[in-house]
Motif scaffolding. Sequence first.
Motif, short mmCIF file in Angstrom:
data_model
loop_
_atom_site.label_atom_id
_atom_site.label_comp_id
_atom_site.label_asym_id
_atom_site.label_seq_id
_atom_site.Cartn_x
_atom_site.Cartn_y
_atom_site.Cartn_z
N GLY A 186 0.81 -1.21 0.00
CA GLY A 186 0.00 0.00 0.00
C GLY A 186 0.84 1.26 0.00
O GLY A 186 0.55 2.23 -0.71
N LYS A 187 1.92 1.27 0.79
CA LYS A 187 2.79 2.45 0.85
C LYS A 187 3.50 2.69 -0.48
O LYS A 187 3.68 3.83 -0.91
CB LYS A 187 3.81 2.29 1.98
N ALA A 188 3.89 1.59 -1.14
CA ALA A 188 4.51 1.75 -2.46
C ALA A 188 3.51 2.33 -3.45
O ALA A 188 3.86 3.18 -4.28
CB ALA A 188 5.02 0.40 -2.96
N ALA A 189 2.25 1.89 -3.36
CA ALA A 189 1.22 2.36 -4.29
C ALA A 189 0.88 3.83 -4.08
O ALA A 189 0.38 4.48 -5.00
CB ALA A 189 -0.04 1.51 -4.13
N MET A 190 1.15 4.37 -2.90
CA MET A 190 0.86 5.78 -2.66
C MET A 190 1.66 6.68 -3.59
O MET A 190 1.29 7.83 -3.82
CB MET A 190 1.17 6.14 -1.20
N ARG A 191 2.76 6.18 -4.14
CA ARG A 191 3.59 6.98 -5.04
C ARG A 191 3.06 6.96 -6.48
O ARG A 191 3.55 7.71 -7.33
CB ARG A 191 5.03 6.46 -5.02
N LEU A 192 2.10 6.10 -6.75
CA LEU A 192 1.61 5.92 -8.12
C LEU A 192 0.49 6.91 -8.42
O LEU A 192 -0.40 7.13 -7.60
CB LEU A 192 1.11 4.49 -8.32
N ARG A 193 0.51 7.48 -9.61
CA ARG A 193 -0.52 8.41 -10.05
C ARG A 193 -0.86 8.10 -11.50
O ARG A 193 -0.08 8.39 -12.42
CB ARG A 193 -0.03 9.87 -9.95
N HIS A 194 -2.01 7.48 -11.72
CA HIS A 194 -2.41 7.15 -13.09
C HIS A 194 -3.94 7.06 -13.13
O HIS A 194 -4.55 6.54 -12.19
CB HIS A 194 -1.79 5.83 -13.54
N PRO A 195 -4.57 7.55 -14.21
CA PRO A 195 -6.04 7.54 -14.27
C PRO A 195 -6.67 6.15 -14.28
O PRO A 195 -7.86 6.01 -14.02
CB PRO A 195 -6.35 8.29 -15.57
N HIS A 196 -5.88 5.11 -14.59
CA HIS A 196 -6.44 3.76 -14.62
C HIS A 196 -5.95 2.90 -13.44
O HIS A 196 -6.06 1.68 -13.49
CB HIS A 196 -6.11 3.07 -15.94
N VAL A 209 -5.11 -2.69 13.91
CA VAL A 209 -5.62 -3.21 12.64
C VAL A 209 -5.02 -2.41 11.48
O VAL A 209 -5.23 -1.20 11.40
CB VAL A 209 -7.16 -3.13 12.58
N PRO A 210 -4.29 -3.05 10.56
CA PRO A 210 -3.75 -2.34 9.39
C PRO A 210 -4.88 -1.93 8.44
O PRO A 210 -5.87 -2.65 8.29
CB PRO A 210 -2.84 -3.38 8.74
N PHE A 211 -4.70 -0.77 7.80
CA PHE A 211 -5.73 -0.30 6.87
C PHE A 211 -5.09 0.44 5.71
O PHE A 211 -3.96 0.93 5.79
CB PHE A 211 -6.73 0.61 7.58
N GLN A 212 -5.86 0.51 4.62
CA GLN A 212 -5.53 1.35 3.47
C GLN A 212 -6.77 2.17 3.15
O GLN A 212 -7.87 1.62 3.03
CB GLN A 212 -5.16 0.52 2.25
N ALA A 213 -6.61 3.47 3.01
CA ALA A 213 -7.69 4.34 2.55
C ALA A 213 -7.42 4.67 1.09
O ALA A 213 -6.32 5.12 0.74
CB ALA A 213 -7.76 5.62 3.38
N MET A 214 -8.42 4.43 0.24
CA MET A 214 -8.23 4.55 -1.20
C MET A 214 -9.32 5.39 -1.84
O MET A 214 -10.37 5.64 -1.25
CB MET A 214 -8.24 3.15 -1.83
#
Length: 403
Positions: A186-196, A209-214
């Motif tokens: 999840g932390k790696a994905a926070m650096r990604l920016r793409h419309p798809h 409890v671990p979480f990801q807010a998307m």
Amino acid sequence: MNPRLVVEIGDSPGTQFEIPPVDETGPTILGRSSICAIRLPDPKLSRQHCRFTFDGERLLVEDLNSKNGTQVNGPLIQGITELHDGDRVEVGSSLLVVRHRRAGVAPQDTITAALPLETAGEKLEAPQAVEGVQYAGYWLGQKIYEGTTCIIYRARDQEQRDVAVKVLRPGACSSEELVARFLRGGKAAMRLRHPHLVRVLEVGESGGVPFQAMEYVDGSSLRHLVEQRRKALELPQAIAVVRQMLVALQYLYEQGFVMRNVQPGNVLLTGKFEVRLADYDSLKPLPGAEQEEVTQITAMGPFDDSSFAAPEVITRPVVVDQRCDIFGAGACLYFMLTTSAPFTEAEGALSPYRAFRRTLRDARELNPQVPARVWEIMAKAMSDYLDRRYRTPQEMLADLEEV
């Protein structure tokens, strides 16, 4: 105290409407007619839009065959739906928030009290819902997905924006490897920016409890769409979906990442058929890239469904590259055009021995409308031999552009 509906968006924000017990006044009708107990000057409302019923304990809502329908925490309701404190009811152009603190039920400030409880060899009864619970600064709404390791809720952040909050189930939290993969991916994905690609907004832990807010995607998964239709997508539609997938996968490749879990359940589609790839739990750097901040999976099976997984993901998930994502894209195209997975889960069965002994059935046998050239593209994308597969998503995209 009787439940109330508070106008959050619409005419006169902050206005409150009390719902009295049904045995005193009958059901409370909402609409734009003068005979309605709750009258809202909203042209998108039907004259009698929906009715609320309070039996002294439970608050229920039912749509009255309105033109635009009644939504609770997002989806349109079908039949009678129970409401809880914090639920959001959308009618026409208006949004109303439910305020209903039931007697004997203390407000919760953590999700851990409401998550399904699990112990080794024992299932414990758990509360049925957590709607209205505040967790890590988010107000949780309707549960929109529940898997073996995680649960996803539609939620609102502090600025009242729609988000999706994904939490690990208690049973999964006992696995250090799963927790590490969940947080680091999840932390790696926070650096990604793409419309798809679904954007990850925050990753952390709250109450253990671990979480990801998307980003919240208003739509459904590709798997759900195909299974609901019970028939193959039209060729132009299927190709349009996989093209968007490949554009996103090319971006990931250029950023030095591989998803490892490209399958229909992780492809989200909006109402306009715009693609958002989701689920970064298996995200990892490509071989040779920097890996300090992303987990390496040592156990087999970093995926939900082996019937869409490339053989190398089953046999050696740590060292796979972008070609396993290309395999997943080909498998999704196969699924859209045949309504079948390329393989049965029993064929993969997390076994290295079986992974390279699966038989890919010709898609044209399942759907004679599949052109020979499209079948060739799918077969190349899903080849067991890496050197025969497309090397990059862009290569597969170029072939599809010529169809």
